[in-house]
Write a protein that holds these residues in place. Structure first.
Motif, mmCIF file in Angstrom:
data_model
loop_
_atom_site.group_PDB
_atom_site.id
_atom_site.type_symbol
_atom_site.label_atom_id
_atom_site.label_comp_id
_atom_site.label_asym_id
_atom_site.label_seq_id
_atom_site.Cartn_x
_atom_site.Cartn_y
_atom_site.Cartn_z
ATOM 1 N N LEU A 334 0.747 -1.085 -0.058
ATOM 2 C CA LEU A 334 -0.076 0.049 0.029
ATOM 3 C C LEU A 334 0.819 1.278 0.046
ATOM 4 C CD1 LEU A 334 -2.947 -1.038 2.655
ATOM 5 C CD2 LEU A 334 -2.951 -0.716 0.120
ATOM 6 N N GLY A 335 1.719 1.287 0.776
ATOM 7 C CA GLY A 335 2.828 2.475 1.001
ATOM 8 C C GLY A 335 3.249 2.989 -0.242
ATOM 9 N N PRO A 336 4.271 1.975 -0.915
ATOM 10 C CA PRO A 336 4.821 1.998 -2.152
ATOM 11 C C PRO A 336 3.874 2.642 -3.257
ATOM 12 C CG PRO A 336 5.863 -0.020 -1.238
ATOM 13 C CD PRO A 336 4.706 0.618 -0.355
ATOM 14 N N SER A 337 2.856 1.941 -3.241
ATOM 15 C CA SER A 337 1.702 2.166 -4.250
ATOM 16 C C SER A 337 1.402 3.731 -4.254
ATOM 17 C CB SER A 337 0.459 1.524 -4.285
ATOM 18 O OG SER A 337 1.103 0.227 -4.546
ATOM 19 N N GLU A 338 1.009 4.150 -2.877
ATOM 20 C CA GLU A 338 0.516 5.567 -2.723
ATOM 21 C C GLU A 338 1.674 6.516 -3.061
ATOM 22 O OE1 GLU A 338 -0.218 5.452 1.501
ATOM 23 O OE2 GLU A 338 -2.315 5.603 1.147
ATOM 24 N N GLN A 339 3.036 6.275 -2.863
ATOM 25 C CA GLN A 339 4.042 7.071 -3.367
ATOM 26 C C GLN A 339 4.077 7.033 -5.069
ATOM 27 O OE1 GLN A 339 7.660 5.437 -1.586
ATOM 28 N NE2 GLN A 339 6.945 6.051 0.517
ATOM 29 N N ALA A 340 4.002 5.956 -5.678
ATOM 30 C CA ALA A 340 4.058 5.796 -7.092
ATOM 31 C C ALA A 340 2.967 6.808 -7.667
ATOM 32 C CB ALA A 340 3.803 4.595 -7.469
ATOM 33 N N LEU A 341 1.496 6.857 -6.910
ATOM 34 C CA LEU A 341 0.420 7.341 -7.518
ATOM 35 C C LEU A 341 0.812 8.869 -7.377
ATOM 36 C CD1 LEU A 341 -2.233 7.076 -8.560
ATOM 37 C CD2 LEU A 341 -3.136 7.152 -6.557
ATOM 38 N N ALA A 342 1.375 9.495 -6.343
ATOM 39 C CA ALA A 342 1.860 10.853 -6.015
ATOM 40 C C ALA A 342 2.690 11.031 -7.252
ATOM 41 C CB ALA A 342 2.226 11.100 -4.922
ATOM 42 N N ALA A 343 3.706 10.558 -7.365
ATOM 43 C CA ALA A 343 4.683 10.820 -8.419
ATOM 44 C C ALA A 343 3.971 11.109 -9.862
ATOM 45 C CB ALA A 343 5.802 9.961 -8.689
#
Length: 666
Positions: A334-343
């Motif tokens: 979940l955390g890495p996917s949130e970061q990727a979406l923000a980028a």
């Protein structure tokens, strides 16, 4: 006295004679003298003869021939296209007449006469129609065997007893061998029947009726056992899983029971005391096999799902451990996917990320639902067997939730790569679809395709997609690329259809030109031939030529609208012209023969040419030739003026086949 005789003649029953006809089957009972059992006996004898010697015996019963029996039989055999291995036994039951005709290649005249005198006629005299046919079949199966009473002297009783014993042993051996052979044949037919699709009535129609009967008995027993076993297993499953989870299986068993009951009902009709015709029995047996197979398929369709349901409960603890581990892994993503979406939001407009913007939050919801169902399932597993209601539903809900969460997170991970790939591919995609638009413009300017409106719409849609890509490509690369590829695919499909249509038209045009040239050449040649020999060519050739000319004109008239039909007309004209040439040549040859024979070789060749060419018909036929050649010219005139071809429509030729046997009264 005369009044009495006249009244007797009026009141006497009259049996209408049946003319010769094309025999439809190996046993034809137009007189209605055979029962179903007797017909079956005759058919068995005929089939046995064919299996042993490949000789076909045709048996016909009628009321009356109304003519010589042998003549009636010969005409019937000719109408029926009998060959060198076809024999006929025809019996007129009311007028007590018969004919037995068999090709000499099968049986000699002496053997045929002996068979008639010693086996066929005695049975007919007793009105044993079945025995007469069976005797004919048996006699043809063993030609040359003695069929008459034996005679001789010096035979001792001891030798006679030995001969009878040997003969009895031979008969016993033949009976045992025949039974064994029939049993093996039936086993082979049954084995082949089991390989046929039981749900295909057309395939079952080719199965011998005895093998079909055996197949129907086997299938109702096997399917009945399967239904009984399924009912027992279903009862246990309902107690364990409840009615909701087992409803599809209950429905399948109920449907199978209903279908099987129909099969048993038809079997009862077959087994009762009321006889059926051979066709009725075949139809009933086919219904049994199809119904039983349908019931079996209904059970098979649910067997795999039923087994999985049982396995899911048995392996529930292991399955729950696996689901728990999957949930832990997905939670960690979940955390890495949130970061990727923000980028991605920093790199692209919101429109480009509309499909994945809420994926992380939605995945959290799915994981929470999965956790809830895993807990419920573990509680159910801890209960005793039979009290684990809801276990299957909980496991399947958890599996579905975890699968959706995984798909949501995968979409976020792949979104960046997909968008960047679309950005890189956009220029080439725009160039490719622009080429397609240019090609479509060229085709539409020609105006030669039947897909004119469809191609125009696809071109406009592709042009709109190009304009949208050039304007909004950077804001929503992935959506723009998708719209481009969709428009390009539709345009390519129509262009391919149009290209194929144009190529087909070119091929048909070449074929038409060739067919038209050939037909025109042949029609012109035949027309010239008849024109220069008009005095001897009859109406048949001229009729064919006139129809050829009509077909030729039709070919030219339909060229613009239907090339295939135009080619057919041209080929038809070619064929008719060829027939006209043959007929005209025959007429001319007949006229030349008539000229020579009618005038006894007199007259000059130039006179004959003038007559055949129609040049001197008017003056010479009415003057000098009529007087100079007398009545002999009458035949010539008929040959030239009204000449008929003897070739069109085929010819009647004798096959040269000779027959043994005969016929008469009994």
């Amino acid at each position: 006295m005369l009044a009495v005789i006249a009244a007797a003649l009026v009141l006497a029953p009259v049996t209408a004679a049946e003319p010769p006809f094309r025999v439809p089957d190996y046993v034809t009972d137009n007189a209605g003298v055979l029962s179903q059992a007797q017909r079956t006996r005759v058919e068995d004898a005929v089939n046995e003869l064919y299996n042993e010697r490949r000789v076909r015996l045709w048996v016909v019963y009628v009321d009356s021939f109304g003519q010589d029996p042998v003549g009636w039989a010969r005409v019937t055999m000719q109408i029926s296209d009998f060959g060198d291995y076809d024999a006929l036994l025809a019996v007129a039951t009311r007028e007590r007449a018969y004919a037995f005709q068999v090709p000499s290649a099968i049986m000699s005249q002496s053997d045929a006469t002996a068979l008639q005198r010693n086996a066929i006629e005695p049975a007919l005299r007793q009105r044993d129609w079945t025995a007469a046919a069976v005797a004919a079949a048996d006699g043809l199966a063993t030609p040359g065997a003695s069929t008459g009473p034996s005679s001789g002297s010096g035979v001792t009783w001891y030798g006679l007893l030995i001969a009878l014993a040997i003969f009895g042993l031979i008969i016993l051996g033949l009976v045992l061998w025949s039974r064994r052979r029939r049993r093996k044949r039936r086993e082979a037919e049954f084995a082949a029947a089991k390989r046929v699709d039981p749900l295909d009535p057309n395939a079952l129609a080719a199965v011998p009726i005895e093998a079909l009967d055996d197949l129907s008995k086997m299938m109702v027993v096997d399917v009945d056992n399967a239904v009984r076993t399924s009912e027992s297993e279903l009862a246990l499953a309902v107690e364990e899983f409840g009615t909701a989870q087992t409803e599809p299986f209950s429905r399948a068993v109920g449907s199978a029971k209903t279908t099987l009951a129909q099969a048993f009902n038809v079997r009862q009709i077959l087994d009762d005391a009321v006889p059926e015709t051979m066709q009725q029995r075949r139809d009933l047996l086919t219904r049994v096999v199809v119904a039983a197979a349908k019931a079996d398929r209904e059970l098979d369709a649910q067997s795999e799902a039923f087994d999985k349901l049982r396995d899911l409960v048995i392996n529930a603890p292991t399955r729950l451990d696996t689901l728990t581990q999957q949930m832990v892994d997905l939670t960690a993503r979940l955390g890495p996917s949130e970061q990727a979406l923000a980028a991605l939001h920093n790199q692209f407009d919101a429109a480009a990320l509309a499909s994945v913007a809420e994926n992380v939050n939605t995945a959290k919801q799915r994981l929470g639902f999965a956790d809830q169902n895993i807990t419920t399932a573990r509680t159910s597993v801890a209960r005793p067997v039979g009290q684990q209601m809801g276990l299957v539903d909980a496991i399947r809900a958890a599996e579905s939730s975890l699968g959706q969460a995984r798909s949501l997170l995968d979409a976020v991970d792949s979104a960046g790569a997909d968008i960047n790939r679309a950005v890189a591919a956009l220029p080439d995609a725009i160039a490719d679809i622009q080429n397609g638009v240019n090609q479509a413009n060229g085709v539409l300017q020609q105006g030669t395709t039947t897909h004119q409106s469809e191609l125009s719409a696809a071109r406009d849609q592709a042009a709109a997609a190009i304009a949208d890509a050039q304007k909004n490509g950077s804001a929503d690369p992935l959506g723009t690329f998708t719209r481009l590829t969709k428009a390009d695919a539709e345009l390519d499909r129509l262009l391919a259809s149009v290209t194929e249509e144009l190529q087909t038209t070119k091929r048909l045009s070449r074929a038409f030109d060739q067919a038209l040239f050939s037909a025109q050449s042949r029609v012109r040649g035949v027309s010239d031939f008849i024109d220069t020999r008009r005095g001897s060519v009859g109406p048949e050739a001229r009729t064919r030529l006139a129809e050829a000319v009509r077909q030729l004109q039709a070919a030219q008239d339909t060229r613009a609208t239907d090339l295939s039909q135009a080619i057919a007309h041209a080929n038809g004209a070619d064929m008719l012209a060829s027939q006209a040439q043959t007929l005209a040549s025959n007429d001319v040859a007949a006229a030349q023969r008539s000229y020579t024979s009618g005038w006894g070789g007199g007259g000059s060749g130039s006179d004959m040419g003038g007559v055949i060419g129609g040049i001197i018909i008017g003056n010479i036929l009415s003057g000098a030739l009529r007087g100079g050649f007398g009545g002999g010219f009458g035949g010539f005139g008929g040959g030239l003026g009204m000449g008929r071809s003897t070739s069109f429509g085929g010819s009647s030729r004798s096959s040269g086949r000779s027959y043994s046997g005969g016929g008469g009264r009994f």
